[in-house]
Design a protein around this motif. Structure first.
Motif, PDB file in Angstrom:
ATOM      1  N   THR A  66       0.837  -1.207   0.000  1.00  0.00           N
ATOM      2  CA  THR A  66       0.000   0.000   0.000  1.00  0.00           C
ATOM      3  C   THR A  66       0.870   1.254   0.000  1.00  0.00           C
ATOM      4  N   ILE A  67       1.925   1.258   0.809  1.00  0.00           N
ATOM      5  CA  ILE A  67       2.845   2.399   0.832  1.00  0.00           C
ATOM      6  C   ILE A  67       3.505   2.559  -0.536  1.00  0.00           C
ATOM      7  N   LEU A  68       3.915   1.450  -1.134  1.00  0.00           N
ATOM      8  CA  LEU A  68       4.528   1.488  -2.466  1.00  0.00           C
ATOM      9  C   LEU A  68       3.556   2.078  -3.486  1.00  0.00           C
ATOM     10  N   LEU A  69       2.310   1.624  -3.466  1.00  0.00           N
ATOM     11  CA  LEU A  69       1.310   2.137  -4.414  1.00  0.00           C
ATOM     12  C   LEU A  69       1.020   3.616  -4.169  1.00  0.00           C
ATOM     13  N   PHE A  70       1.043   4.027  -2.900  1.00  0.00           N
ATOM     14  CA  PHE A  70       0.846   5.441  -2.584  1.00  0.00           C
ATOM     15  C   PHE A  70       1.986   6.266  -3.172  1.00  0.00           C
ATOM     16  N   GLU A  71       3.205   5.784  -3.022  1.00  0.00           N
ATOM     17  CA  GLU A  71       4.368   6.487  -3.568  1.00  0.00           C
ATOM     18  C   GLU A  71       4.317   6.535  -5.102  1.00  0.00           C
ATOM     19  N   LEU A  72       3.763   5.507  -5.715  1.00  0.00           N
ATOM     20  CA  LEU A  72       3.643   5.465  -7.173  1.00  0.00           C
ATOM     21  C   LEU A  72       2.429   6.251  -7.671  1.00  0.00           C
ATOM     22  N   GLU A  73       1.645   6.773  -6.719  1.00  0.00           N
ATOM     23  CA  GLU A  73       0.449   7.554  -7.012  1.00  0.00           C
ATOM     24  C   GLU A  73      -0.572   6.765  -7.836  1.00  0.00           C
ATOM     25  N   VAL A  74      -0.733   5.499  -7.499  1.00  0.00           N
ATOM     26  CA  VAL A  74      -1.756   4.655  -8.128  1.00  0.00           C
ATOM     27  C   VAL A  74      -3.086   5.005  -7.467  1.00  0.00           C
ATOM     28  N   GLY A 110      -0.963  -9.788  -6.487  1.00  0.00           N
ATOM     29  CA  GLY A 110      -1.590  -9.095  -7.612  1.00  0.00           C
ATOM     30  C   GLY A 110      -1.287  -7.600  -7.558  1.00  0.00           C
ATOM     31  N   LEU A 111      -1.374  -7.027  -6.351  1.00  0.00           N
ATOM     32  CA  LEU A 111      -1.028  -5.620  -6.178  1.00  0.00           C
ATOM     33  C   LEU A 111       0.449  -5.378  -6.483  1.00  0.00           C
ATOM     34  N   LEU A 112       1.292  -6.318  -6.104  1.00  0.00           N
ATOM     35  CA  LEU A 112       2.724  -6.182  -6.363  1.00  0.00           C
ATOM     36  C   LEU A 112       2.997  -6.193  -7.874  1.00  0.00           C
ATOM     37  N   GLY A 113       2.293  -7.075  -8.608  1.00  0.00           N
ATOM     38  CA  GLY A 113       2.411  -7.086 -10.069  1.00  0.00           C
ATOM     39  C   GLY A 113       1.924  -5.778 -10.671  1.00  0.00           C
ATOM     40  N   PHE A 114       0.827  -5.259 -10.142  1.00  0.00           N
ATOM     41  CA  PHE A 114       0.281  -3.975 -10.577  1.00  0.00           C
ATOM     42  C   PHE A 114       1.294  -2.870 -10.308  1.00  0.00           C
ATOM     43  N   ALA A 115       1.918  -2.901  -9.112  1.00  0.00           N
ATOM     44  CA  ALA A 115       2.921  -1.896  -8.744  1.00  0.00           C
ATOM     45  C   ALA A 115       4.162  -2.012  -9.625  1.00  0.00           C
ATOM     46  N   ALA A 116       4.568  -3.230  -9.944  1.00  0.00           N
ATOM     47  CA  ALA A 116       5.755  -3.420 -10.791  1.00  0.00           C
ATOM     48  C   ALA A 116       5.557  -2.750 -12.141  1.00  0.00           C
ATOM     49  N   MET A 117       4.359  -2.853 -12.677  1.00  0.00           N
ATOM     50  CA  MET A 117       4.074  -2.232 -13.967  1.00  0.00           C
ATOM     51  C   MET A 117       3.886  -0.711 -13.826  1.00  0.00           C
ATOM     52  N   SER A 118       3.411  -0.262 -12.665  1.00  0.00           N
ATOM     53  CA  SER A 118       3.175   1.162 -12.429  1.00  0.00           C
ATOM     54  C   SER A 118       4.461   1.913 -12.126  1.00  0.00           C
ATOM     55  N   VAL A 120       7.192   2.365 -13.592  1.00  0.00           N
ATOM     56  CA  VAL A 120       8.031   2.777 -14.717  1.00  0.00           C
ATOM     57  C   VAL A 120       8.589   4.190 -14.541  1.00  0.00           C
ATOM     58  N   ILE A 121       7.908   5.019 -13.771  1.00  0.00           N
ATOM     59  CA  ILE A 121       8.371   6.382 -13.525  1.00  0.00           C
ATOM     60  C   ILE A 121       9.687   6.358 -12.739  1.00  0.00           C
ATOM     61  N   PHE A 122       9.800   5.420 -11.794  1.00  0.00           N
ATOM     62  CA  PHE A 122      10.968   5.358 -10.925  1.00  0.00           C
ATOM     63  C   PHE A 122      11.976   4.292 -11.337  1.00  0.00           C
ATOM     64  N   ILE A 123      11.472   3.148 -11.781  1.00  0.00           N
ATOM     65  CA  ILE A 123      12.326   2.008 -12.111  1.00  0.00           C
ATOM     66  C   ILE A 123      11.851   1.457 -13.456  1.00  0.00           C
ATOM     67  N   PRO A 124      12.751   1.209 -14.399  1.00  0.00           N
ATOM     68  CA  PRO A 124      12.306   0.604 -15.667  1.00  0.00           C
ATOM     69  C   PRO A 124      11.663  -0.765 -15.423  1.00  0.00           C
ATOM     70  N   ARG A 125      10.651  -1.102 -16.225  1.00  0.00           N
ATOM     71  CA  ARG A 125       9.932  -2.372 -16.054  1.00  0.00           C
ATOM     72  C   ARG A 125      10.841  -3.584 -16.166  1.00  0.00           C
ATOM     73  N   MET A 126      11.874  -3.493 -17.002  1.00  0.00           N
ATOM     74  CA  MET A 126      12.754  -4.658 -17.143  1.00  0.00           C
ATOM     75  C   MET A 126      13.510  -4.944 -15.842  1.00  0.00           C
ATOM     76  N   ILE A 127      13.516  -3.978 -14.920  1.00  0.00           N
ATOM     77  CA  ILE A 127      14.113  -4.208 -13.600  1.00  0.00           C
ATOM     78  C   ILE A 127      13.021  -4.474 -12.566  1.00  0.00           C
ATOM     79  N   SER A 128      11.955  -3.647 -12.566  1.00  0.00           N
ATOM     80  CA  SER A 128      10.940  -3.756 -11.521  1.00  0.00           C
ATOM     81  C   SER A 128      10.155  -5.061 -11.563  1.00  0.00           C
ATOM     82  N   GLY A 165      -1.896  -9.407 -11.608  1.00  0.00           N
ATOM     83  CA  GLY A 165      -1.700  -7.978 -11.361  1.00  0.00           C
ATOM     84  C   GLY A 165      -1.086  -7.283 -12.567  1.00  0.00           C
ATOM     85  N   ILE A 166      -0.102  -7.931 -13.192  1.00  0.00           N
ATOM     86  CA  ILE A 166       0.520  -7.390 -14.405  1.00  0.00           C
ATOM     87  C   ILE A 166      -0.512  -7.313 -15.533  1.00  0.00           C
TER      88      ILE A 166
END
Length: 184
Positions: A66-74, A110-118, A120-128, A165-166
């Motif tokens: 949840t904190i991660l998603l908040f930081e990603l502004e999802v 599922g949320l973690l997969g959603f966050a990994a795709m979200s 991209v602003i901070f970390i490229p998807r090929m890493i996240s 999630g992805i």
């Protein structure tokens, strides 16, 4: 952003209340029991936990995500949480009909997969995507160290939640893109 904390709070409260007032055996999901007419299990298993350790582990993971998603502004994460759980439960019901499913971890992955795709602003998807997916393997390793056994069905369900999630992120992005095109 307010809805992230409202849905987070609602999920936590429901999980705690279910743990206190209902035995997991009454609310956990299995394809076999669902087919016998116990339809409520599809809606309750995500909030049901088999032990205090299981509940605490899921609440801590949910807090971190949840904190991660908040930081990603999802905007909201309740839909990917529930959708991932239901999709994986439906598939598991067919593949492993007698296995009981309980807990929020499939939705959390599922949320973690959603966050990994979200992210991209901070970390490229090929890493996240592989980095966040590594959390599944870390969880499996911790479980192995705790119990001296790999729980392959659990690992499979967690991975399924992550992939859902992805997929949900991708579908939401595609639908938002089509809405934008239709408005022109």
């Amino acid at each position: 952003m307010k809805w992230n904390f409202v849905s987070y709070g609602a999920i936590c409260v429901i999980c705690i209340l279910f743990f206190i007032f209902f035995p997991a055996s009454l609310l956990a999901f299995s394809g076999e029991l669902f087919a016998k007419g116990e339809v409520w299990r599809l809606f309750t298993f995500t909030f049901t936990h088999t032990s205090f350790y299981h509940l605490i582990q899921n609440l801590i993971a949910l807090t971190i995500v949840t904190i991660l998603l908040f930081e990603l502004e999802v905007e909201s994460h309740f839909r990917p949480f529930i959708s991932s759980s239901w999709i994986v439960a439906g598939i598991a019901a067919i593949i492993l009909p007698t296995m009981l499913m309980a807990g929020a971890s499939v939705g959390i992955y599922g949320l973690l997969g959603f966050a990994a795709m979200s992210s991209v602003i901070f970390i490229p998807r090929m890493i996240s995507v592989p980095l966040f997916g590594g959390a599944i393997l870390l969880d499996a390793l911790i479980e192995y160290l705790r119990t001296s056994a790999f729980n392959i069905p659990q690992l499979t369900l967690h991975f399924g939640g992550y992939i859902c999630g992805i997929a949900i992120f991708t579908i939401v992005k595609l639908l938002k893109g089509k809405k934008h095109v239709l408005r022109r």
